[in-house]
Design a protein around this motif. Structure first.
Motif, PDB file in Angstrom:
ATOM      1  N   LEU A  47     -11.853  12.467  35.031  1.00 11.66           N
ATOM      2  CA  LEU A  47     -11.017  13.482  35.811  1.00 11.66           C
ATOM      3  C   LEU A  47     -10.974  13.277  37.242  1.00 11.66           C
ATOM      4  O   LEU A  47      -9.822  13.005  38.037  1.00 11.66           O
ATOM      5  CB  LEU A  47     -10.834  14.847  35.334  1.00 11.66           C
ATOM      6  N   THR A  48     -12.223  13.631  37.561  1.00 12.61           N
ATOM      7  CA  THR A  48     -12.394  13.342  39.113  1.00 12.61           C
ATOM      8  C   THR A  48     -12.163  11.845  39.778  1.00 12.61           C
ATOM      9  O   THR A  48     -11.718  11.881  40.805  1.00 12.61           O
ATOM     10  CB  THR A  48     -13.856  13.861  39.594  1.00 12.61           C
ATOM     11  N   SER A  64       0.913  12.250  55.526  1.00 11.23           N
ATOM     12  CA  SER A  64       0.936  13.533  56.088  1.00 11.23           C
ATOM     13  C   SER A  64       0.654  14.561  54.865  1.00 11.23           C
ATOM     14  O   SER A  64       0.647  15.618  55.278  1.00 11.23           O
ATOM     15  CB  SER A  64       2.627  13.781  56.456  1.00 11.23           C
ATOM     16  N   LEU A  65       0.308  13.934  54.079  1.00 10.10           N
ATOM     17  CA  LEU A  65      -0.234  14.882  52.636  1.00 10.10           C
ATOM     18  C   LEU A  65      -1.576  14.972  52.709  1.00 10.10           C
ATOM     19  O   LEU A  65      -2.508  15.290  51.719  1.00 10.10           O
ATOM     20  CB  LEU A  65       0.167  14.086  51.472  1.00 10.10           C
ATOM     21  N   TYR A  66      -2.201  14.724  53.910  1.00  9.46           N
ATOM     22  CA  TYR A  66      -3.685  14.687  54.130  1.00  9.46           C
ATOM     23  C   TYR A  66      -4.369  15.987  53.352  1.00  9.46           C
ATOM     24  O   TYR A  66      -5.654  16.074  52.956  1.00  9.46           O
ATOM     25  CB  TYR A  66      -4.329  14.774  55.403  1.00  9.46           C
ATOM     26  N   PHE A  67      -3.864  17.203  53.356  1.00 12.02           N
ATOM     27  CA  PHE A  67      -4.285  18.375  53.066  1.00 12.02           C
ATOM     28  C   PHE A  67      -4.666  18.361  51.389  1.00 12.02           C
ATOM     29  O   PHE A  67      -5.485  19.131  50.937  1.00 12.02           O
ATOM     30  CB  PHE A  67      -3.428  19.609  53.004  1.00 12.02           C
ATOM     31  N   GLY A  72     -10.765  17.859  46.372  1.00  7.87           N
ATOM     32  CA  GLY A  72     -12.261  17.345  45.861  1.00  7.87           C
ATOM     33  C   GLY A  72     -13.236  18.600  45.861  1.00  7.87           C
ATOM     34  O   GLY A  72     -13.985  18.532  45.130  1.00  7.87           O
ATOM     35  N   TYR A  73     -12.956  19.601  46.622  1.00  3.39           N
ATOM     36  CA  TYR A  73     -13.834  20.719  46.720  1.00  3.39           C
ATOM     37  C   TYR A  73     -13.437  21.481  45.444  1.00  3.39           C
ATOM     38  O   TYR A  73     -14.555  22.190  45.123  1.00  3.39           O
ATOM     39  CB  TYR A  73     -13.286  21.656  47.973  1.00  3.39           C
ATOM     40  N   ALA A  74     -12.196  21.470  44.816  1.00  2.00           N
ATOM     41  CA  ALA A  74     -12.266  22.347  43.686  1.00  2.00           C
ATOM     42  C   ALA A  74     -12.977  21.708  42.538  1.00  2.00           C
ATOM     43  O   ALA A  74     -13.570  22.491  41.583  1.00  2.00           O
ATOM     44  CB  ALA A  74     -10.739  22.270  43.298  1.00  2.00           C
ATOM     45  N   PHE A  75     -12.900  20.392  42.639  1.00  2.00           N
ATOM     46  CA  PHE A  75     -13.844  19.752  41.441  1.00  2.00           C
ATOM     47  C   PHE A  75     -15.431  19.906  41.538  1.00  2.00           C
ATOM     48  O   PHE A  75     -15.972  20.113  40.661  1.00  2.00           O
ATOM     49  CB  PHE A  75     -13.681  18.128  41.563  1.00  2.00           C
ATOM     50  N   ILE A  80     -20.070  22.516  39.548  1.00  2.00           N
ATOM     51  CA  ILE A  80     -21.342  23.558  39.717  1.00  2.00           C
ATOM     52  C   ILE A  80     -21.105  24.758  38.539  1.00  2.00           C
ATOM     53  O   ILE A  80     -22.237  24.989  37.941  1.00  2.00           O
ATOM     54  CB  ILE A  80     -21.129  24.424  41.103  1.00  2.00           C
ATOM     55  N   PHE A  81     -19.942  24.886  38.208  1.00  4.72           N
ATOM     56  CA  PHE A  81     -19.756  25.967  36.851  1.00  4.72           C
ATOM     57  C   PHE A  81     -20.270  25.018  35.743  1.00  4.72           C
ATOM     58  O   PHE A  81     -21.003  25.932  34.963  1.00  4.72           O
ATOM     59  CB  PHE A  81     -18.408  26.176  36.797  1.00  4.72           C
ATOM     60  N   GLY A  82     -20.155  23.934  35.548  1.00  7.37           N
ATOM     61  CA  GLY A  82     -20.750  23.096  34.465  1.00  7.37           C
ATOM     62  C   GLY A  82     -22.253  23.038  34.491  1.00  7.37           C
ATOM     63  O   GLY A  82     -22.987  23.322  33.362  1.00  7.37           O
TER      64      GLY A  82
END
Length: 109
Positions: A47-48, A64-67, A72-75, A80-82
């Motif tokens: 998925l990542t 312009s959609l750089y945000f 990637g930080y969410a993944f 880390i939860f895994g």
């Protein structure tokens, strides 16, 4: 290697996943914990990878959609939860996305 180590190793890069997969195939009584975390680790890796490919294409077309690159930080947090679940020897799915991988990847069994 024990089951806890193999479970944690299944999240540490694709090379770590391959090592855990090969070592788990050598075990005579198959560990449900290792198989579960192998599926979760492989799922989050795929998925990542897919999201990163899609994001790089979208961001090259529409800069312009750089945000969106912060996804990637969410993944990273889910990864880390895994690892925490594997270290605690719990068969808990990764939050939000883990349920998708529980009954997939039959080649891991």
């Amino acid at each position: 290697m024990n089951n806890k180590t193999l479970s944690i190793l299944s999240y540490v890069t694709i090379i770590g996943w391959i090592i855990a997969f090969v070592k788990s195939k050598d075990e005579t009584p198959k560990s449900d914990l290792v198989i579960y975390h192998l599926k979760q680790g492989f799922g989050i890796f795929l998925l990542t990878f897919a999201v990163n490919v899609i994001l790089s294409i979208v961001l090259s077309i529409v800069p312009s959609l750089y945000f969106l690159s912060f996804v990637g930080y969410a993944f990273l947090i889910l990864w880390i939860f895994g690892i925490i679940n594997a270290a605690n020897e719990q068969k808990k799915p990764i939050p939000v996305i883990g349920k998708m991988f529980e009954d997939k990847f039959d080649f891991i069994n």
